[in-house]
Design a protein around this motif. Structure first.
Motif, short mmCIF file in Angstrom:
data_model
loop_
_atom_site.label_atom_id
_atom_site.label_comp_id
_atom_site.label_asym_id
_atom_site.label_seq_id
_atom_site.Cartn_x
_atom_site.Cartn_y
_atom_site.Cartn_z
N LYS A 1 -7.24 14.92 8.28
CA LYS A 1 -5.91 15.43 8.58
C LYS A 1 -5.37 16.32 7.46
N PHE B 1 -0.93 14.40 12.58
CA PHE B 1 -1.87 15.51 12.47
C PHE B 1 -2.24 16.01 13.87
N LEU B 2 -2.53 15.07 14.76
CA LEU B 2 -2.90 15.47 16.12
C LEU B 2 -1.79 16.30 16.74
N ILE C 1 -5.06 -0.83 -0.17
CA ILE C 1 -5.15 0.56 -0.63
C ILE C 1 -3.96 0.91 -1.51
N LEU D 1 -2.00 -0.61 5.43
CA LEU D 1 -3.20 0.17 5.74
C LEU D 1 -4.44 -0.70 5.83
N PRO E 1 0.80 0.51 9.35
CA PRO E 1 1.23 1.58 8.45
C PRO E 1 1.70 1.10 7.09
N ARG E 2 1.92 -0.22 6.96
CA ARG E 2 2.50 -0.71 5.71
C ARG E 2 1.43 -0.99 4.66
N LEU F 1 -1.86 20.05 16.15
CA LEU F 1 -2.96 20.87 16.71
C LEU F 1 -2.44 21.81 17.79
N GLY G 1 -5.76 7.33 8.92
CA GLY G 1 -4.65 7.59 9.82
C GLY G 1 -4.99 7.27 11.27
N ALA H 1 0.85 -1.19 0.00
CA ALA H 1 0.00 0.00 0.00
C ALA H 1 0.88 1.24 0.00
N THR H 2 0.33 2.33 -0.49
CA THR H 2 1.03 3.59 -0.40
C THR H 2 0.69 4.19 0.95
N ALA H 3 1.64 4.17 1.84
CA ALA H 3 1.37 4.63 3.19
C ALA H 3 1.13 6.13 3.21
N SER H 4 0.13 6.55 3.96
CA SER H 4 -0.09 7.97 4.19
C SER H 4 0.39 8.28 5.60
N SER H 5 0.60 9.54 5.88
CA SER H 5 1.13 9.90 7.20
C SER H 5 0.09 9.58 8.27
N PRO H 6 0.53 9.10 9.42
CA PRO H 6 -0.44 8.71 10.44
C PRO H 6 -1.19 9.91 11.00
N PHE H 7 -2.40 9.61 11.45
CA PHE H 7 -3.27 10.63 12.00
C PHE H 7 -2.64 11.30 13.22
N THR H 8 -1.85 10.53 13.94
CA THR H 8 -1.22 11.10 15.15
C THR H 8 -0.29 12.26 14.80
#
Lengths: 255, 255, 255, 255
Positions: D43, C251-252, D155, D105, D102-103, C255, D71, C242-249
């Protein structure tokens, strides 16, 4: 046991002798596979270099040699190669290969049929490598070939039974052994070919290019046996639905 | 050799005991397969009917019994069945199966994880049947299961490795044995599962429903060996292009 | 737009005229499909039964007629049929079909090449139906065919692109349009053929045998457009990971 | 037309907004696709950077926004993200995504179900991304999700309908829309999903990463229409045997 021409074989795995790191490794793989029929390219017969001799050890193992015309681009070249092979190896068995295309090594149906017809008349026992074409296979049978060797995928591609739907028709219609050749890259591919009803398979690249050709030869041997046994025992048809078993609550009710 | 919990097995083929025409045929198939681990439904344990006894002969063959909770529709039923089995069979090994759906017998991920967690705490050696869900398998590992048994296809469907792309991820991520269960309908399917890197496979319908279960058991045993050997030896990657060999005309030029 | 011989077509979907419940339904399906080229069996040209006339309405719709030699078992029969068709329909366009096998209707490579060569000399615009054989397709190109029509699967089987690995090679090597014929049973099959780089596809059974041939004709037309657009835009290669996206954390944390 | 919750959509193609080279290109692709529902990662909502604003143009196009929790690694993070999104975007629609891995998803079935249940109670219109697990999908329906979004493959992998056999069961059992999400890499994949009976598909990587996202968006739109039309018209079952037509010699006999 299966028969080609006047010979009976207990092993349904045929090996190619190309691409091995050494003749010794080739012999060890052949031994591990239990194979009784090995194909070798006539152009690789370099009898003047005794250290590279592929033939003597195979003869000592009582292997039926199956010289092939790999590299021939038309019927004329193939027939010339066949004559050379017969003289050099003292066998009239021949794997006929004609592929004008240097990139995918796809066989030429027209030249192959023409050469097969002539070679049969010249007294050869002809096993042609061919595309998975049901009508072509029937015609090769009609001109006197003793088996057909349709491809599962491009030579050396390891892609497996890409031509499965055509192979099914070929096997259904054939009255001679169908040997699946080319493209079998894993034991599961060989097992699947045998489950379809192939008489045998020929493997080269997947064994010779393996990190451990001897182990891989044994793996293919087991897979061929497995597929053959399953074919004889009768395989179930895939089902859309699960076979429901009685619910556990029925059991609870019996307590 | 491979290990589950504290036991070591030389055979990587597990059998189910359902759907055989008779207990005797089941025993013969088990023997032919070389299998050392057999699963049996707790609800089929009818200890009051000695002529149908599945257990005694398996014990005499030194088979590790793996009672399963097939038919349980939720965690509560599964735990109750597990307790029954432990008492009746004097083993804490358990194949956990929870499938509320009577048509396709698909496992319930939520109830399975909840039951697994409790059963581990209760001292069971838990091998859960589950969907081919990479995150679920990781969680089952984290709660203390000794192996996971993701499905290849619906139980009894004989469709083969329909979930292959997910199984690859599960095997890559697992730090315990991955045993492919359900849907393997032919030896080639079992070989392909082993080639992916599965630790073992479990087969039932394809053997028990065959016209010749004993022969089919042997066929699967060979295929599992073949797939494992090939995995260890290292399989080649499928190639788009053929591996070109030097043309025959080069050879002619050397004459 | 694509070109065959001296004609340019905006539609890349060709239809067969067989198996429709009525000539009217055939016309409606042709209209719904936007098709500009329709093949029809010479043996179905029963000009003496005006109520069954397939030809007049197609002519009125400015459809290029492509008579075919379906049912011919050898080159001689095919050439005879071609001559009949040219006279009856006043067109030298010809879909060459030679299939000696009545069960699977597989084309004969030898007779097809021989007939193609002669028909080209006789002034026909020849589009041969053939097996998915890369060398045969190259040879058909060399004798002057204006396109090749390799099969995706057996005629009427609806199995889709069973010959995909060979079609890829054929398309890569061809310097004329490759039209995938036979076996396309669903719009997704037609889209996949176009995504491979086929110039066009020919569909008959899947449309004519549908419960709603007019709707199905429209569906195939959309699918062919979709596949062609995607081919031109450039399809991505399947990825293992998969194409990993940046983790939501992450983003957190912002904040 | 198809309905999700209280809204009716004429387009069955949903788009993701990630990975486009620019917001403008995203808008153009959305317009070309005819899509009426676009998902966007919470995000990525950088409301302080007006030049990157994805939301305003979509609102101006009357697109239903579907914020997603991509995420989030567990239910808690997902619920927090959902609350943020509801406030920021003034919509209670939510695509629920929880993937601790994360790999690849891959979605977490346990956290996803727990979060879905809570989010429904909190008044959200919940569409969960999930593995192709029939029992999980049924449970998500039971807790009040308005649709399920099982994955076709990992994904961004472009591998197509790798989970086809499970998707068939999910669609058969569902009483709400099934939207195939993730892994669709070509229009033919989208058409195949619709032919199976999916209510809709969601595509992102294959369009956004194309050399020509606008053309690719149009291609997918056509393919979705094609698959849906074919599903409604009724697809034929693949046949093993060809449908034989009367031999040409019969015609010759009538001359």
């Amino acid at each position: 046991m299966f028969q080609i021409a006047d010979r009976t074989f207990s092993s349904r795995l045929l090996l190619g002798s190309g691409k091995f790191a050494s003749p010794l490794l080739m012999q060890q793989a052949v031994r591990a596979s239990g194979c009784q029929l090995v194909t070798l390219a006539i152009k690789r017969l370099e009898l003047t270099k005794p250290q590279d001799d592929l033939v003597t050890p195979l003869r000592n193992m009582h292997i039926q040699l199956l010289p092939n015309t790999s590299g021939a681009k038309n019927a004329k070249e193939a027939i010339f190669a066949a004559e050379l092979a017969r003289e050099a190896l003292q066998t009239n068995w021949l794997k006929l290969e004609i592929h004008p295309d240097p990139r995918y090594l796809m066989p030429d149906p027209i030249e192959t049929l023409a050469a097969a017809e002539q070679l049969v008349k010249l007294g050869f026992v002809v096993l042609p490598y061919c595309s998975a074409d049901p009508v072509l296979c029937k015609r090769l049978e009609q001109v006197g070939c003793v088996a057909v060797m349709p491809l599962g995928a491009a030579i050396g591609s390891n892609q497996g039974l890409q031509t499965r739907s055509m192979l099914q028709i070929i096997i259904e219609q054939a009255q001679m052994p169908v040997i699946i050749d080319a493209g079998l890259g894993a034991p599961s591919h060989a097992a699947a070919a045998m489950e379809l009803g192939a008489a045998a398979v020929l493997v080269n690249t997947a064994i010779a290019s393996s990190n451990d050709p001897v182990a891989m030869a044994g793996a293919f041997a087991n897979a061929v046996n497995a597929g053959r046994m399953a074919y004889l025992a009768g395989l179930a048809t895939p089902q859309q639905q699960a076979t429901a078993s009685s619910p556990f609550t029925d059991f609870l009710a019996t307590l």
